[in-house]
Enzyme design. Sequence first.
Site, mmCIF file in Angstrom:
data_model
loop_
_atom_site.group_PDB
_atom_site.id
_atom_site.type_symbol
_atom_site.label_atom_id
_atom_site.label_comp_id
_atom_site.label_asym_id
_atom_site.label_seq_id
_atom_site.Cartn_x
_atom_site.Cartn_y
_atom_site.Cartn_z
ATOM 1 N N LYS A 173 0.882 -1.206 -0.100
ATOM 2 C CA LYS A 173 -0.071 -0.058 -0.020
ATOM 3 C C LYS A 173 0.837 1.205 0.170
ATOM 4 O O LYS A 173 1.521 1.903 1.074
ATOM 5 C CB LYS A 173 -0.934 0.233 1.303
ATOM 6 C CG LYS A 173 -1.871 1.267 1.070
ATOM 7 C CD LYS A 173 -2.491 1.976 2.372
ATOM 8 C CE LYS A 173 -1.491 3.018 2.660
ATOM 9 N NZ LYS A 173 -1.618 4.170 1.887
ATOM 10 N N SER A 226 4.699 8.202 10.162
ATOM 11 C CA SER A 226 4.768 8.887 11.563
ATOM 12 C C SER A 226 4.770 7.955 12.618
ATOM 13 O O SER A 226 4.139 6.582 12.646
ATOM 14 C CB SER A 226 3.950 9.857 11.505
ATOM 15 O OG SER A 226 2.388 9.219 11.152
ATOM 16 N N CYS A 281 13.430 11.148 7.037
ATOM 17 C CA CYS A 281 13.361 10.741 8.223
ATOM 18 C C CYS A 281 14.903 10.744 9.189
ATOM 19 O O CYS A 281 15.068 11.051 10.135
ATOM 20 C CB CYS A 281 12.959 9.287 8.535
ATOM 21 S SG CYS A 281 13.970 8.205 7.763
ATOM 22 N N GLU A 382 8.362 16.440 15.692
ATOM 23 C CA GLU A 382 8.834 16.554 14.280
ATOM 24 C C GLU A 382 8.301 17.379 13.549
ATOM 25 O O GLU A 382 6.802 17.339 13.329
ATOM 26 C CB GLU A 382 8.654 15.055 13.728
ATOM 27 C CG GLU A 382 9.159 14.756 12.367
ATOM 28 C CD GLU A 382 9.059 13.479 11.614
ATOM 29 O OE1 GLU A 382 7.883 12.714 11.930
ATOM 30 O OE2 GLU A 382 9.774 12.972 10.993
#
Length: 482
Positions: A173, A226, A281, A382
């Site tokens: 996905k 996340s 990231c 973040e």
Amino acid sequence: MRVLENFINGAWVPSSGTTQLDVKNPATGELLARVPLSTAGDVDAAVRAAKAAFPAWRAVPPVQRARYLFKLKNLLEQHREEIAGICTSEHGKTLAESASDFGRGIENVEHACGIPTLLMGQSLEDVSSGIDCNVVRQPLGVFAAITPFNFPPMVPLWFLPYAIATGNTFVLKPSEQVPLSQRRIFELIAQTGLPAGVVNLVNGGKDVVEAICAHQDIAGVSFVGSSNVAKIVYRRCGETGKRVQSLGGAKNFIVIMPDADMEKSVANACESAYGCAGQRCLAGSVIVGVGEAYERVRELVVAHAKAAVLGDGKQPGTTLGPVISAAHKDKVLSYIEKGLQEGAKLLVDGRNATVPGLPDGNWVGATVFEGVTPHMTIAKEEIFGPVVCLMKAKDLAEAVELANASEYGNASSIYTTNGKSAREFSTRVQAGMVGVNIGVAAPMSYFPFGGQKGSFFGDLKAHGQQGVDFYTERKIVIERWF
Ligand code: NAD
């Protein structure tokens, strides 16, 4: 407008979902395609195809499975520029950044071509008189991967090549924000002649993720995104008895010592922070100047931020592309507002950035804050945009303490010319990936990739030998022949 299809059992089929989202070029606002939000029924169809393909696929000798990957690698190489271009159109990063993103993806296909060796087990003759023991690696069945928007070609390729090389079958996905790179990669996969059902792709969002986590015929799930969602996926897969490796968000600290080569170090740290518009990231987010380094670090970071060339990633000369969406731009801007409200000082303000001729781009200029303290929201959360938070530390110990106070632990870097400081830092810092004079400490395909603390949930990390471990059961056979 083109509506994307799912790839199930070797064919492109329409999704049964009735809702679709726009896929837009984040630099121009151009509508590129519409992506369907598929349903649990679509997931079930993909899993059924993968389950049906599994018995025959696992019986294909590893060396023959590898040959499909050799073909895929060649096809991906032949379409390098095309796919990098698709990546820039849907994501916004520069063409050079897209080429590097895709290049790292191809390296995983390349690494998985060595599967006959990677799959080897262990054996010992005469564990007792006349008794031998063998450990063999076997595939488990159907695996799924759920991937984020920030590396459209690469992150799915952290998983797909290893999952199928080890004899499993696979359902992807991709991120609904950037489905086009994978659409093209799956068209190329189809050209390899891989048997129907071995790989499948289901477009969609949250409902597809929930259906994957709930499905009884999926043996394991790889997630990247996340931390909030990573935790949900980790928990849901645990409840349904699946293997899971769940890679979450980040807040990466970069420490610059007074003995560092200042120009080179800050240039590299700023590439980490502003490259891919801060949407990596492994992006540096907080830059800590230690002792007397601080003033020079500050001066150089400000100069780098001011020199960033904001624009369409397809235009030569652009160094900073847009952020992924208007909603994400609002989120980044709200963090900048929050930083100001909480008392940080803006040295470079990217809030009102514009690019001539591109009024519909999601522009955020390179931004620098100073006076950031550990309790501020911008020091803890973040931001995932081109925003640098400068902090001061009196010595290395205090810098490590600042980094380790973060709930995240994805990556952290030190810049120094002193081996003892480098060693001290890499030993003590709580991060899964550590850079010494390297701002983006990205492990190559043959090493494991993953963080610690709130950045990673699971034990076996992505790719490398740990990827092979994740996708295989080690069975112990103890044998005696009367
Ligand atoms: P995201 O968490 O919003 O989405 C990731 C995936 O989860 C997507 O496929 C999305 O469709 C799905 N999803 C989103 N919300 C969901 C929900 N509520 N329930 C179930 N599924 C949901 O992440 P993103 O914005 O696409 O990507 C950026 C994030 O990914 C950043 O936090 C970044 O640090 C992280 N990331 C981590 C790594 C790593 O190696 N640790 C690598 C790349 C990106």
